[in-house]
Design an enzyme around this catalytic site. Sequence first.
Site, PDB file in Angstrom:
ATOM      1  N   SER A  39       0.854  -1.189   0.000  1.00 48.73           N
ATOM      2  CA  SER A  39       0.000   0.000   0.000  1.00 48.73           C
ATOM      3  C   SER A  39       0.887   1.234   0.000  1.00 48.73           C
ATOM      4  O   SER A  39       2.032   1.180   0.474  1.00 48.73           O
ATOM      5  CB  SER A  39      -0.892   0.017   1.254  1.00 48.73           C
ATOM      6  OG  SER A  39      -1.554   1.262   1.408  1.00 48.73           O
TER       7      SER A  39
ATOM      8  N   TYR B 158      -3.098  -1.140  10.190  1.00 52.38           N
ATOM      9  CA  TYR B 158      -3.087  -1.519   8.778  1.00 52.38           C
ATOM     10  C   TYR B 158      -1.827  -1.005   8.104  1.00 52.38           C
ATOM     11  O   TYR B 158      -1.139  -1.750   7.389  1.00 52.38           O
ATOM     12  CB  TYR B 158      -4.320  -0.960   8.071  1.00 52.38           C
ATOM     13  CG  TYR B 158      -4.308  -1.184   6.576  1.00 52.38           C
ATOM     14  CD1 TYR B 158      -4.719  -2.396   6.035  1.00 52.38           C
ATOM     15  CD2 TYR B 158      -3.869  -0.186   5.708  1.00 52.38           C
ATOM     16  CE1 TYR B 158      -4.702  -2.607   4.665  1.00 52.38           C
ATOM     17  CE2 TYR B 158      -3.843  -0.392   4.329  1.00 52.38           C
ATOM     18  CZ  TYR B 158      -4.258  -1.601   3.816  1.00 52.38           C
ATOM     19  OH  TYR B 158      -4.228  -1.807   2.455  1.00 52.38           O
TER      20      TYR B 158
END
Length: 247
Positions: A138, A151
């Site tokens: 990400s 996350y």
Amino acid sequence: MKTSGNTILITGASAGIGQQLAWRWSEAGNTVIATARSQKGLEETAKGRDRIHPRVLDVTDPEAVADFARGVVAEFPALNVLVNNAGIMRLEDAAAARDLADDEDMITTNILGPLRMTNALVDHLRTAPDAAIVNVTSGLAYVPSVRGAVYSATKAAARSWTDSLRFALKDAVEVIELAPPGVQTGLTPGQSTREGYMPLDEYIDEVMGLFAQVPTPPVIAVQRVVPLRATIDQEKYDAVFAALNAG
């Protein structure tokens, strides 16, 4: 990584980025093994597409992963690409005590899932022609989101592990990081229509163009994620990484 003629295993392929990758790669002449926990979502992924083979798999279950790996290699001996895409994101308030169940689930899915899948298949992949491992991280692996603190941390861990894996497998398996920006998917509530996030089809178009480059970039990063990656001086990082791991 070849653009066609592969046998590709994609985790988390029942929706979003994983589903779109399954569609695009199958259309390009690849055999795709699409896995996820959702049978219904996998049926949608494979509907009308003979090159896509749906298989239910929960990457958080270590015994299921090991059993699945043995079976899939027997069923698809030409398997040469693993795409570790399955992941979950839960928003949270890191400044207050809370139930850590969501955090533990993210760690299990986003870190242990790819680790277990790779561990179960790496010996096979080392012997496969044109083998590759694609780890989906990400943009938040480079600059964290406070609302998605855990996350972001799991994706930073995945990025670091990917760098090490690339070095360790440099003579046997191509290792690629796919680092999305905020994309309009169902990853978090309301994200599929969230203003300012990149439309999914536009993201996949740009990603497929990057995968088509020769040689394939070690990091697939669309223009929207470049400002996040730019926080790291890549030239200095590469030099220090090489020195640290020399010998």
